[in-house]
Design a protein around this motif. Structure first.
Motif, mmCIF file in Angstrom:
data_model
loop_
_atom_site.group_PDB
_atom_site.id
_atom_site.type_symbol
_atom_site.label_atom_id
_atom_site.label_comp_id
_atom_site.label_asym_id
_atom_site.label_seq_id
_atom_site.Cartn_x
_atom_site.Cartn_y
_atom_site.Cartn_z
ATOM 1 N N LEU A 46 4.926 5.144 -42.546
ATOM 2 C CA LEU A 46 5.258 6.022 -41.425
ATOM 3 C C LEU A 46 5.647 5.168 -40.221
ATOM 4 C CD1 LEU A 46 5.163 9.068 -40.618
ATOM 5 C CD2 LEU A 46 2.859 8.622 -39.764
ATOM 6 N N HIS A 47 6.771 5.524 -39.584
ATOM 7 C CA HIS A 47 7.208 4.708 -38.448
ATOM 8 C C HIS A 47 7.702 5.537 -37.257
ATOM 9 C CE1 HIS A 47 11.504 5.533 -39.043
ATOM 10 N NE2 HIS A 47 11.304 5.403 -40.336
ATOM 11 N N PRO A 66 7.535 7.375 -34.019
ATOM 12 C CA PRO A 66 6.531 7.496 -32.940
ATOM 13 C C PRO A 66 6.205 8.942 -32.582
ATOM 14 C CG PRO A 66 8.239 5.901 -32.352
ATOM 15 C CD PRO A 66 8.718 6.602 -33.578
ATOM 16 N N ILE A 98 3.887 10.334 -35.275
ATOM 17 C CA ILE A 98 2.562 9.718 -35.147
ATOM 18 C C ILE A 98 1.797 10.350 -33.982
ATOM 19 C CG2 ILE A 98 1.346 7.570 -34.595
ATOM 20 C CD1 ILE A 98 3.699 6.119 -36.051
ATOM 21 N N GLU A 99 2.475 10.584 -32.873
ATOM 22 C CA GLU A 99 1.828 11.210 -31.722
ATOM 23 C C GLU A 99 1.424 12.644 -32.037
ATOM 24 O OE1 GLU A 99 -0.072 11.343 -28.285
ATOM 25 O OE2 GLU A 99 0.941 9.542 -29.060
ATOM 26 N N MET A 120 0.597 13.752 -34.962
ATOM 27 C CA MET A 120 -0.579 13.645 -35.829
ATOM 28 C C MET A 120 -1.827 13.357 -35.002
ATOM 29 S SD MET A 120 1.191 11.462 -38.936
ATOM 30 C CE MET A 120 -0.335 11.085 -39.776
ATOM 31 N N GLU A 125 -9.975 5.676 -43.104
ATOM 32 C CA GLU A 125 -8.528 5.793 -43.293
ATOM 33 C C GLU A 125 -8.148 5.303 -44.681
ATOM 34 O OE1 GLU A 125 -4.228 4.744 -41.221
ATOM 35 O OE2 GLU A 125 -6.017 3.666 -40.547
ATOM 36 N N ALA A 144 0.188 1.983 -38.631
ATOM 37 C CA ALA A 144 0.868 2.888 -37.701
ATOM 38 C C ALA A 144 -0.082 3.906 -37.082
ATOM 39 C CB ALA A 144 2.016 3.615 -38.408
ATOM 40 N N LEU A 145 -1.053 4.354 -37.854
ATOM 41 C CA LEU A 145 -2.045 5.302 -37.336
ATOM 42 C C LEU A 145 -3.333 4.581 -36.936
ATOM 43 C CD1 LEU A 145 -2.509 8.326 -36.824
ATOM 44 C CD2 LEU A 145 -3.368 8.516 -39.167
ATOM 45 N N ASN A 155 -2.324 8.741 -45.272
ATOM 46 C CA ASN A 155 -1.018 9.056 -45.830
ATOM 47 C C ASN A 155 -1.148 8.762 -47.316
ATOM 48 O OD1 ASN A 155 1.704 9.303 -46.481
ATOM 49 N ND2 ASN A 155 2.282 7.343 -45.558
#
Length: 265
Positions: free
Chosen positions: A13-14, A16, A19-20, A22, A36, A43-44, A107
């Motif tokens: 995942l890349h 942004p 990710i925000e 999430m 995790e 990334a997270l 993920n």
């Protein structure tokens, strides 16, 4: 730059914005403990740590695990990197080690998503919630209800353990390399009071697996050798009904019939 390895089902995942989104859904708080699954390049992981969380990260790729282990957070103890296959890593000791209910994020690799879902939701206590990125079709199957063509074993077994909240879709372009499918972010909240009470999990699993093994069969034929016609009828179900018509409560009753007959044998 780490090259994705097909054997691990890696899609990093890349994006942004995703990710925000999430992180907004997860809403991590300072000092909360996270487990995790498959942190990849972090990334997270990184924003979780930045928000004051404690993270135990299970990573099967030794090169990625080694990189994460060099982070300052790993040296300070905020990040614990576990180089392991998540399927072979028992969850209960991690819950005990954390000293509080764990929040699970990940993920999940598409080729292992179903067994990982069963593995991660198995603990009866100690998991606060799970926020997972999965193939859209897997989330749809989890959330499906009786009568749907995609309602099946995964639907029944996960709904027996958790409340399911599909959140939002994630397009292939949010990953590198991009998968050939759309993903969906989902929240799972373990039931405080299991909807099937103290129904034996093993009996439930046996009944559900047999019922859906051949979807076109009636329960009379699918459950042959497990629950007979009289037992199915005693559960309040027509033996001529097919598996996809039976709701969660119905499968609970069938499991209790099987449990009772096993105890009497």
């Amino acid at each position: 730059m780490h090259r994705a390895r097909r054997r691990f089902g890696q899609n990093f995942l890349h994006d942004p914005a995703i990710i925000e989104q999430m992180l907004t859904a997860i809403a991590p708080r300072t000092a909360e403990h996270f487990l995790e699954i498959g942190p990849g390049s972090g990334a997270l992981t990184r924003p979780l740590l930045a928000r004051g969380a404690q993270v135990m990260a299970i990573e099967v790729d030794r090169d990625l695990a080694a990189r994460l282990d060099q982070w300052d957070a790993a040296r300070s103890g905020a990040l614990q990197v576990i180089e392991a296959d998540a399927l072979s890593q028992p969850v209960a000791p991690l819950i005990e080690a954390s000293g509080q209910a764990l929040r699970v994020v990940g993920n999940l690799p598409y080729n292992l998503s179903t067994p990982l879902l069963f593995h991660l939701t198995a603990p009866a206590t100690g998991i606060h919630d799970l926020h997972l990125l999965l193939q859209r079709e897997v989330v749809d199957r989890m959330a499906a209800g009786p009568g749907s063509r995609i309602y099946g074993r995964l639907s029944v077994m996960i709904q027996a353990r958790c409340q399911i909240e599909p959140l939002f879709e994630v397009p292939p372009g949010a990953f590198s390399p991009p998968p050939q499918v759309t993903s969906r972010f989902v929240r799972l909240i373990p039931h405080a009071e299991p909807p099937l009470g103290d129904t034996d999990t093993h009996c439930l699993s046996r009944v559900v697996a047999a019922a859906f093994a051949q979807r076109r069969k009636t329960l009379r034929n699918a459950l042959r050798g497990l629950v007979d016609d009289a037992g199915i009828a005693a559960a309040g179900i027509d033996p001529g009904t097919r598996a996809e018509r039976i709701d969660l409560a119905g499968y609970g009753r069938l499991a209790r019939i099987l449990q009772h007959s096993s105890e009497q044998a």
